[in-house]
Design an enzyme around this catalytic site. Structure first.
Site, PDB file in Angstrom:
ATOM      1  N   LYS A  44       0.719  -1.181   0.279  1.00 14.04           N
ATOM      2  CA  LYS A  44      -0.157   0.060  -0.207  1.00 14.04           C
ATOM      3  C   LYS A  44       0.768   1.348  -0.156  1.00 14.04           C
ATOM      4  O   LYS A  44       0.300   2.279  -0.275  1.00 14.04           O
ATOM      5  CB  LYS A  44      -0.992   0.120   1.396  1.00 14.04           C
ATOM      6  CG  LYS A  44      -2.032  -0.945   1.114  1.00 14.04           C
ATOM      7  CD  LYS A  44      -3.054  -0.923   2.242  1.00 14.04           C
ATOM      8  CE  LYS A  44      -4.193  -1.785   1.852  1.00 14.04           C
ATOM      9  NZ  LYS A  44      -3.852  -3.105   2.300  1.00 14.04           N
TER      10      LYS A  44
HETATM   11  C1  LIG Z   1      -4.452  -4.488   1.810  1.00 11.50           C
HETATM   12  C2  LIG Z   1      -3.804  -5.819   1.789  1.00 11.50           C
HETATM   13  C3  LIG Z   1      -4.137  -6.846   0.973  1.00 11.50           C
HETATM   14  C4  LIG Z   1      -5.506  -6.811   0.048  1.00 11.50           C
HETATM   15  O1  LIG Z   1      -5.211  -5.905  -1.008  1.00 11.50           O
HETATM   16  P1  LIG Z   1      -6.676  -5.721  -1.834  1.00 11.50           P
HETATM   17  O2  LIG Z   1      -6.130  -4.410  -2.945  1.00 11.50           O
HETATM   18  O3  LIG Z   1      -7.595  -4.849  -0.976  1.00 11.50           O
HETATM   19  O4  LIG Z   1      -7.058  -6.788  -2.466  1.00 11.50           O
HETATM   20  C5  LIG Z   1      -3.525  -8.066   1.141  1.00 11.50           C
HETATM   21  N1  LIG Z   1      -2.422  -8.072   1.842  1.00 11.50           N
HETATM   22  C6  LIG Z   1      -1.835  -6.960   2.635  1.00 11.50           C
HETATM   23  C7  LIG Z   1      -0.823  -7.403   3.315  1.00 11.50           C
HETATM   24  C8  LIG Z   1      -2.586  -5.839   2.479  1.00 11.50           C
HETATM   25  O5  LIG Z   1      -2.222  -4.825   3.417  1.00 11.50           O
END
Ligand SMILES: *Cc1c(COP(=O)(O)O)cnc(C)c1O
Length: 450
Positions: free
Chosen positions: A123
């Site tokens: 993210k």
């Molecule tokens: C947010 C997140 C996900 C999921 O990603 P999406 O784009 O919401 O499907 C998977 N793993 C981690 C560690 C995350 O922080």
């Protein structure tokens, strides 16, 4: 461009990219509007009107290009009509100033490590990119733009670190007291500068309600400029396409494969949807795998054709605990709501907590690779799905040390060392404002503070 009276008049850029809403009941908007609004007025998600293919020459040379160089070429296809090249280059290079390597795990399975950024999770890419793009659009604005974000842990740290030090923007991170881990909390409460952490006496849902109510409050709207850094924002969503190209480039560089199966640990489905965009831009991805935990709404949809959202259940891969994935609307839109077309593009797998624990332990003990609980679902789905001769990459979405307690308990070999970046956060002093979960208190705080 044409001139009149000897001065150059700048024609509005007729070619600039428009963004439509997946609900299709409002007009298209510009990139700037899509980024500042987040969600369309009809509650749909914004989609770019065109997805452009990258030229063959790009794919011919991709294995000789760096992560930053590749991402800049991809970014130009999304944002090049709206942001001058030099500015866009700076935004991309600043966002992606870390590695995104592939690691061999076993046989034909590789991990794409998306955890080398500031908060050690994927993210970071969207968080930083959005902060810089919003900062670019607001340059020269008078006064502050206030970003409100509710978090159950990981989004808050990616957004806060992304916006740290960006001029003209102040970020308020609302989080539920006692419900985020100490590591998560330290990553957004110790920053200071333009980041304020608000510890809410309540749940994540309370935090989200406070933010949503603020956006609807007339007094607040007239007194302050408010925006959200929600994960559905196009500026957070589209940059996630960059690293799919990098995965392919690194495989080609090592002469491992010309075509790849990609497995994505999924919750809100932003990450996987960005991969679908990459494929539509010409990236040779053979198929996608959507790996779920017990929140298996999309898994069920792929099997049955019917989409039945429900409340989320808590799991050890908690960033994937989503009961009604927002970005599913984008997937439906991309494939004209055809279940047949969608299931031709991806397969679904789902794992219980007990299965996830077993995978983390097995992969660690057999192959000396420690996946985090989210990445573990992606790994396992590949192990089950890959055919002879195929090569698979799973997205390792976070560093395992972000989930130390869970991971240490599973593998039972003592402490997982904290990477330097996390250790630095742990040394910082927690600075946060305590508030109740009533809206009036939050509103009073914002009006006095801002
Ligand atoms: C947010 C997140 C996900 C999921 O990603 P999406 O784009 O919401 O499907 C998977 N793993 C981690 C560690 C995350 O922080």
């Amino acid at each position: 461009m044409y001139s009149c009276n000897g001065r150059i008049a700048i024609r509005p850029n007729l070619d600039s990219m428009k963004y439509y809403s997946t609900n299709k009941s409002v007009n298209e908007v510009s990139l700037k509007e899509a980024v500042t609004k987040g969600l369309a007025d009809d509650n749909g998600l914004f989609m770019p009107e065109r997805i452009e293919k990258l030229p063959e020459s790009f794919f011919d040379n991709i294995h000789q290009m760096s992560f930053q160089e590749i991402s800049f070429e991809v970014a130009k296809k999304f944002f090049g009509e709206d942001v001058p090249e030099a500015d866009l280059k700076e935004i991309v290079y600043d966002t992606l100033n870390f590695d995104c390597p592939i690691q061999h795990v076993n046989d034909n399975i590789y991990s794409l490590e998306l955890f080398h950024g500031p908060t050690l999770a994927f993210k970071d890419v969207g968080g930083r990119f959005m902060a810089r793009l919003l900062g670019y659009f607001l340059k020269g604005n008078k006064g502050y733009v206030n970003v409100l974000v509710a978090t159950s842990g990981d989004t808050g740290s990616a957004v806060a670190n992304g916006f740290l030090g960006v001029e003209g923007i102040h970020v308020y991170v609302l989080y539920p007291k006692g419900k985020v881990s100490e590591i998560q909390e330290k990553q957004f409460t110790t920053l200071g500068q333009n980041i304020t952490a608000i510890e809410v006496e309540g749940t994540f849902d309370d935090c989200q309600r406070l933010v949503k109510t603020a956006f609807l409050d007339e007094n607040l709207k007239s007194a302050l400029t408010l925006t959200s850094a929600n994960s559905i924002n196009v500026a957070r969503f589209l940059p996630q396409a960059f690293y799919y190209f990098n995965a392919y480039a690194r495989l080609r560089e090592k002469r491992i494969a010309e075509e790849v199966v990609i497995s994505v640990p999924s919750g809100n489905f932003g990450n996987l949807t960005a991969g679908l965009f990459a494929k539509k831009m010409g990236l040779p991805i053979k198929r996608f795998i959507a790996a779920n935990n017990e929140n298996d709404i999309v898994y069920n949809y792929l099997k049955s054709g019917s989409y039945e959202p429900r409340s989320s259940v808590q799991t050890i891969a908690n960033a994937m605990d989503v009961g009604d994935p927002s970005n599913f609307a984008r997937i439906l839109d991309l494939y004209g709501h055809s279940h047949k077309a969608i299931s031709a593009e991806m397969k679904g797998y789902r794992y219980s907590d007990a299965e996830i624990r077993e995978v983390v332990s097995d992969v660690y003990h057999k192959y000396a690779y420690l996946p985090d609980p989210h990445g573990a679902t992606g790994y396992k789905a590949l192990e089950e799905d890959l055919l002879d001769g195929e090569v698979g990459v799973f997205l390792e979405t976070a560093h395992p040390a972000k989930f130390t307690e869970t991971v240490e308990r599973i593998i039972g070999v003592g402490k997982v060392p904290l990477p330097k970046k996390l250790a630095e956060f742990m040394k910082g002093e927690k600075l946060s404002v305590s508030l109740g979960s009533d809206f009036e208190g939050f509103k009073k705080f914002l009006l006095e503070e801002v």
